[in-house]
Design a protein around this motif. Structure first.
Motif, PDB file in Angstrom:
ATOM      1  N   ARG A 251       0.807  -1.224   0.000  1.00 17.93           N
ATOM      2  CA  ARG A 251       0.000   0.000   0.000  1.00 17.93           C
ATOM      3  C   ARG A 251       0.839   1.273   0.000  1.00 17.93           C
ATOM      4  N   PRO A 252       1.878   1.417   0.865  1.00 18.32           N
ATOM      5  CA  PRO A 252       2.630   2.679   0.859  1.00 18.32           C
ATOM      6  C   PRO A 252       3.441   2.910  -0.419  1.00 18.32           C
ATOM      7  N   VAL A 253       3.742   1.838  -1.130  1.00 16.18           N
ATOM      8  CA  VAL A 253       4.582   1.955  -2.324  1.00 16.18           C
ATOM      9  C   VAL A 253       3.750   2.144  -3.587  1.00 16.18           C
ATOM     10  N   LEU A 254       2.520   1.685  -3.565  1.00 17.11           N
ATOM     11  CA  LEU A 254       1.717   1.638  -4.785  1.00 17.11           C
ATOM     12  C   LEU A 254       1.488   3.004  -5.454  1.00 17.11           C
ATOM     13  N   PRO A 255       1.310   4.103  -4.713  1.00 16.30           N
ATOM     14  CA  PRO A 255       1.163   5.376  -5.428  1.00 16.30           C
ATOM     15  C   PRO A 255       2.366   5.726  -6.291  1.00 16.30           C
ATOM     16  N   ALA A 256       3.573   5.575  -5.747  1.00 18.39           N
ATOM     17  CA  ALA A 256       4.778   5.862  -6.534  1.00 18.39           C
ATOM     18  C   ALA A 256       4.945   4.857  -7.662  1.00 18.39           C
ATOM     19  N   ALA A 258       2.545   3.282  -9.214  1.00 25.85           N
ATOM     20  CA  ALA A 258       1.554   3.618 -10.242  1.00 25.85           C
ATOM     21  C   ALA A 258       2.049   4.752 -11.125  1.00 25.85           C
ATOM     22  N   ARG A 259       2.637   5.758 -10.515  1.00 27.89           N
ATOM     23  CA  ARG A 259       3.162   6.876 -11.322  1.00 27.89           C
ATOM     24  C   ARG A 259       4.275   6.403 -12.253  1.00 27.89           C
TER      25      ARG A 259
END
Length: 292
Positions: A251-256, A258-259
């Motif tokens: 979860r904490p890594v997924l935003p980066a 995804a970008r």
């Protein structure tokens, strides 16, 4: 009293034959109609698994699902009353060569037709609308499935290293159910954080296809915290032409992540995933799913 919606799934099955795109239509003797293959979900079945299963049961063909072609909504008769029905459709490319068809009670004939002839043969305008969306979705150059690891033992309940924190029983069941989902999408490469909860999420599928998991410590929580820039360049590895790659992270890594993969940033519940395709035009299409 509200009436439960009937959920079904299917696809536009297609192949290239002598430079022409052909699609597969089925004839149902009960209705004496020509339609696209589809069918109802069985209890607790994921919609992607249902689409692939129903296509194979009705046509005998194994397929790999591509981009979504939309949803039909209409009413059907059930137990003497009319109830709403929702049918999900995907582009469905033949997996290998076309197989022999054996007539059955539901489908007695099928026919491979050019797209224009298929448009004329289909019995329902709503099916024509779905077919017309194939042209923009069939030519996929590469695909990704980005997964958040399934439910893991809580940090407060685990005394060992966080990287070794395992899945719960429910998380293990989710990992097993992911096997059918990833198979329906034709995943042929598996990337994962090196944390146990990630590798355990995708291990059942990797084992089912006889592939090793490519470990990427830079998309683990520990690795990302140590060097947030280390995942740069992963997009070039993941978006490999002709490949369908699953990537499992946190979860904490997924935003980066995804970008880096040129995907929208969003929240992922445990076991949830996004399916994304790069089309021949260069456009990326995606859809989001909850855990199976």
């Amino acid at each position: 009293m509200s009436t439960a919606t009937v959920i079904a799934a299917g696809g536009v099955v297609w192949r290239e034959q002598r430079g022409e795109r052909q699609v597969l239509l089925v004839h149902r003797p009960r209705y004496d109609d020509w339609s696209l293959p589809k069918g109802k979900l069985v209890p607790h079945e994921h919609v992607l698994v249902a689409a692939r299963r129903e296509i194979e049961e009705e046509t005998g063909q194994r397929v790999i699902l591509g981009p979504s072609l939309g949803i039909q909504r209409y009413d059907v008769r059930k137990n003497g009353t009319r109830v709403p029905k929702m049918v999900h459709y995907w582009s469905a490319a033949i997996d290998g060569r076309a197989r022999e068809f054996e007539p059955n009670d539901e489908v007695d004939k099928l026919d491979w037709l050019g797209v224009e002839e298929a448009r004329s043969r289909l019995s329902y305008p709503r099916d024509v609308d779905i077919l017309d969306l194939l042209a923009g979705a069939a030519e996929v150059t590469s695909s990704l499935v980005v997964v958040r690891h399934a439910e893991a033992v809580k940090r407060k309940d685990w005394d060992g290293k966080d990287t070794n924190r395992p899945l719960t029983g429910e998380g293990q069941e989710t990992a097993e159910r992911l096997v059918g989902v990833l198979a329906a999408l034709g995943v042929d490469r598996v990337f994962s954080s090196d944390a146990e909860r990630c590798t355990a999420t995708v291990a059942p599928y990797a084992q089912s296809i006889g592939k090793k998991i490519h470990l990427h410590p830079e998309i683990s929580e520990r690795g990302y915290e140590a060097d947030p820039d280390a995942l740069r360049g992963l997009g070039d590895q993941a978006w490999r032409a002709g490949k369908v790659t699953a990537i499992c992270s946190h979860r904490p890594v997924l935003p980066a992540l995804a970008r880096e993969l040129s995907l929208p940033v969003g929240k992922y519940a445990p076991g949830a995933f996004v399916v994304a395709h790069t089309l021949a035009s260069g456009r990326i299409v995606h859809e989001r799913f909850g855990a199976p």
